[in-house]
Scaffold this motif. Structure first.
Motif, PDB file in Angstrom:
ATOM      1  N   SER A 285      30.636   1.553  -7.497  1.00  0.00           N
ATOM      2  CA  SER A 285      29.200   1.321  -7.693  1.00  0.00           C
ATOM      3  C   SER A 285      28.809  -0.080  -7.256  1.00  0.00           C
ATOM      4  O   SER A 285      27.770  -0.282  -6.604  1.00  0.00           O
ATOM      5  N   GLU A 286      29.635  -1.074  -7.573  1.00  0.00           N
ATOM      6  CA  GLU A 286      29.309  -2.441  -7.175  1.00  0.00           C
ATOM      7  C   GLU A 286      29.364  -2.613  -5.660  1.00  0.00           C
ATOM      8  O   GLU A 286      28.530  -3.309  -5.063  1.00  0.00           O
ATOM      9  N   GLY A 287      30.340  -1.977  -5.043  1.00  0.00           N
ATOM     10  CA  GLY A 287      30.412  -2.067  -3.580  1.00  0.00           C
ATOM     11  C   GLY A 287      29.216  -1.439  -2.908  1.00  0.00           C
ATOM     12  O   GLY A 287      28.649  -1.996  -1.958  1.00  0.00           O
ATOM     13  N   ARG A 288      28.790  -0.278  -3.415  1.00  0.00           N
ATOM     14  CA  ARG A 288      27.592   0.351  -2.836  1.00  0.00           C
ATOM     15  C   ARG A 288      26.357  -0.504  -3.097  1.00  0.00           C
ATOM     16  O   ARG A 288      25.462  -0.602  -2.261  1.00  0.00           O
ATOM     17  N   ASN A 304      22.285   1.577  -8.340  1.00  0.00           N
ATOM     18  CA  ASN A 304      23.721   1.842  -8.304  1.00  0.00           C
ATOM     19  C   ASN A 304      24.456   1.087  -9.397  1.00  0.00           C
ATOM     20  O   ASN A 304      25.388   1.606 -10.018  1.00  0.00           O
ATOM     21  N   LEU A 305      24.029  -0.156  -9.650  1.00  0.00           N
ATOM     22  CA  LEU A 305      24.651  -0.887 -10.753  1.00  0.00           C
ATOM     23  C   LEU A 305      24.364  -0.216 -12.096  1.00  0.00           C
ATOM     24  O   LEU A 305      25.234  -0.150 -12.985  1.00  0.00           O
ATOM     25  N   ARG A 306      23.136   0.291 -12.261  1.00  0.00           N
ATOM     26  CA  ARG A 306      22.791   0.964 -13.506  1.00  0.00           C
ATOM     27  C   ARG A 306      23.598   2.252 -13.697  1.00  0.00           C
ATOM     28  O   ARG A 306      24.008   2.584 -14.821  1.00  0.00           O
ATOM     29  N   ILE A 307      23.837   2.982 -12.598  1.00  0.00           N
ATOM     30  CA  ILE A 307      24.610   4.219 -12.715  1.00  0.00           C
ATOM     31  C   ILE A 307      26.013   3.920 -13.229  1.00  0.00           C
ATOM     32  O   ILE A 307      26.535   4.582 -14.130  1.00  0.00           O
ATOM     33  N   ARG A 344      15.903   0.030 -22.789  1.00  0.00           N
ATOM     34  CA  ARG A 344      15.496   0.915 -21.685  1.00  0.00           C
ATOM     35  C   ARG A 344      15.027   0.124 -20.468  1.00  0.00           C
ATOM     36  O   ARG A 344      15.236   0.535 -19.329  1.00  0.00           O
ATOM     37  N   GLY A 345      14.376  -0.979 -20.706  1.00  0.00           N
ATOM     38  CA  GLY A 345      13.961  -1.802 -19.568  1.00  0.00           C
ATOM     39  C   GLY A 345      15.156  -2.290 -18.774  1.00  0.00           C
ATOM     40  O   GLY A 345      15.104  -2.370 -17.532  1.00  0.00           O
ATOM     41  N   ILE A 346      16.237  -2.659 -19.467  1.00  0.00           N
ATOM     42  CA  ILE A 346      17.429  -3.135 -18.753  1.00  0.00           C
ATOM     43  C   ILE A 346      18.123  -1.991 -18.014  1.00  0.00           C
ATOM     44  O   ILE A 346      18.514  -2.121 -16.848  1.00  0.00           O
ATOM     45  N   LEU A 347      18.252  -0.834 -18.684  1.00  0.00           N
ATOM     46  CA  LEU A 347      19.045   0.268 -18.125  1.00  0.00           C
ATOM     47  C   LEU A 347      18.244   1.224 -17.245  1.00  0.00           C
ATOM     48  O   LEU A 347      18.823   1.909 -16.407  1.00  0.00           O
ATOM     49  N   ALA A 361      18.780  -9.123 -13.135  1.00  0.00           N
ATOM     50  CA  ALA A 361      18.958  -7.800 -13.735  1.00  0.00           C
ATOM     51  C   ALA A 361      20.438  -7.458 -13.862  1.00  0.00           C
ATOM     52  O   ALA A 361      20.870  -6.857 -14.857  1.00  0.00           O
ATOM     53  N   ALA A 362      21.250  -7.836 -12.851  1.00  0.00           N
ATOM     54  CA  ALA A 362      22.692  -7.574 -12.924  1.00  0.00           C
ATOM     55  C   ALA A 362      23.328  -8.364 -14.060  1.00  0.00           C
ATOM     56  O   ALA A 362      24.219  -7.858 -14.768  1.00  0.00           O
ATOM     57  N   ASP A 363      22.874  -9.587 -14.255  1.00  0.00           N
ATOM     58  CA  ASP A 363      23.394 -10.387 -15.370  1.00  0.00           C
ATOM     59  C   ASP A 363      23.057  -9.747 -16.716  1.00  0.00           C
ATOM     60  O   ASP A 363      23.887  -9.722 -17.643  1.00  0.00           O
TER      61      ASP A 363
END
Length: 401
Positions: A285-288, A304-307, A344-347, A361-363
């Motif tokens: 997921s991180e690579g994508r 993708n990070l959220r998934i 929910r806002g984060i995810l 957002a990734a942090d």
């Protein structure tokens, strides 16, 4: 344990190669033998198909007429040693002189599928012209035609006054006959009148019996390709190709076989080797996400990070793979004791417009994962320090003394 399957596959591989070579060889042999097969088709007295003439052969035999089918000139000469009726079904493999020489041995000659060359050689002055599809009366004094009655003649012929013409239609005749002394030469379209499929129509059978059964025996000559006068004049494929073609083809074949053997070799049994690398679950997921970020698609990168994060969070809160994103978000908020809308806002809900917002957002996602992991799996308690109680240290020999 792995050598037996390897040997078994090797045996099966060579067996398949040998079987393939045998099949190819049989196919080439069959193709090469096609030219050696006798012609069994149009106007063949032994053929029972629609274009064959076995029906008229049987009728002639019932009338006491012997039918001799030959496929080479020597057999034709021997069969005509005492005369008889010669039937030409195909003269294309023979030269003009051969046609004249064999025809001169017969009492009657009947051309069942005459071409222009046949008419020129045996019936000079006659030619092919027209086609008759409707039944017509004989219209001549020939007894064989008078007894047969009307027929649909098929191919029509034109000739001079020396030839008797029957079944006249559209300026041509379906049957032409020339009496040359005691020998009679006739031309008729046997492909339309005398085949198995057409013999029962109109007066076709009667005309065939009357025209072909004038003598006690009939010699039905179907020249084969081996009996051709032109076989030696046509160069073979080997004669047409340059002399270097055959060695080059053999060399290429040997190279192909060698390459197949080389590529088909097995360098021992397969060995399973453990890789000393541990790949994290979220690495894909991180690579994508990195690819989307480079392409200028921060929203897709965050998705993708959220998934990947939702998959990890669902495992931590004990939800199955069928749980929705909202269910996972609510379970995480409940476990952490935080506001559901904020989680929910984060995810789920928050969007990003540039790389800076993507990094923030990734942090937040990473921080949420760490907090949940700490809440679900707390750090182990530190071990208690060793006690200085005398019970923990038995007295030494010096103390006992």
């Amino acid at each position: 344990m792995t050598t037996a399957p390897s040997r078994r596959w090797s045996v099966w591989g060579w067996t398949a190669i040998a079987a393939g070579i045998i099949v190819v060889g049989l196919g080439l042999t069959a193709i090469a033998g096609i030219a050696q097969l006798p012609a069994r088709g149009l106007l063949d007295p032994h053929a029972a198909g629609p274009d064959g003439t076995r029906a008229i052969t049987r009728l002639l035999q019932k009338e006491g007429v012997s039918v001799i089918a030959v496929r080479d000139r020597e057999a034709a000469r021997a069969a005509l040693s005492s005369g008889g009726t010669l039937i030409w079904a195909d003269t294309s493999p023979l030269a003009d002189d051969t046609i004249r020489e064999i025809s001169a041995r017969a009492d009657d000659v009947v051309l069942l599928d005459p071409a222009s060359r046949d008419l020129r050689v045996l019936l000079s002055g006659a030619s092919v012209g027209g086609y008759g599809m409707s039944p017509v009366e004989p219209g001549c004094d020939l007894p064989e035609a008078q007894r047969a009655g009307p027929v649909a003649p098929g191919a029509l012929f034109t000739a001079d006054a020396s030839v008797q013409a029957c079944y006249v239609s559209d300026g041509g005749a379906g049957l032409i006959v020339r009496d040359d002394g005691e020998r009679r030469i006739s031309a008729i379209d046997g492909t339309v009148l005398f085949t198995n499929a057409q013999l029962a129509r109109d007066g076709n059978a009667a005309l065939a019996l009357n025209l072909l059964g004038r003598h006690p025996w009939v010699v039905w000559y179907l020249p084969s390709l081996e009996d051709s006068d032109f076989a030696d004049s046509a160069p073979s494929l080997g004669e047409l190709t340059p002399p270097w073609v055959t060695p080059v083809m053999l060399l290429l074949l040997a190279a192909a076989v060698g390459a197949a053997v080389w590529r088909g070799r097995r360098f021992g049994p397969l060995v399973v080797e453990r890789l000393p690398v541990t790949v994290r679950v979220g690495e894909t997921s991180e690579g994508r996400a990195r690819l989307y970020a480079r392409a200028g698609e921060p929203t897709h990168a965050l998705d993708n990070l959220r998934i990947g994060a939702l998959t990890q969070l669902a495992r931590l809160v004990g939800l199955g793979p069928t749980a929705s994103a909202q269910e996972i978000s609510d379970a995480v908020a409940q476990r952490l004791g935080e506001d559901r809308q904020a989680v929910r806002g984060i995810l789920i809900d928050a969007t990003v417009d540039d790389d800076a917002q993507l990094v923030d957002a990734a942090d937040r996602l990473r921080s949420l994962e760490k907090r949940l992991h700490t809440a679900v799996r707390p750090a182990p308690r530190p071990r208690a320090p060793e006690s200085d109680s005398p019970l923990d240290h038995p007295p030494s020999r010096k103390d006992r003394s």
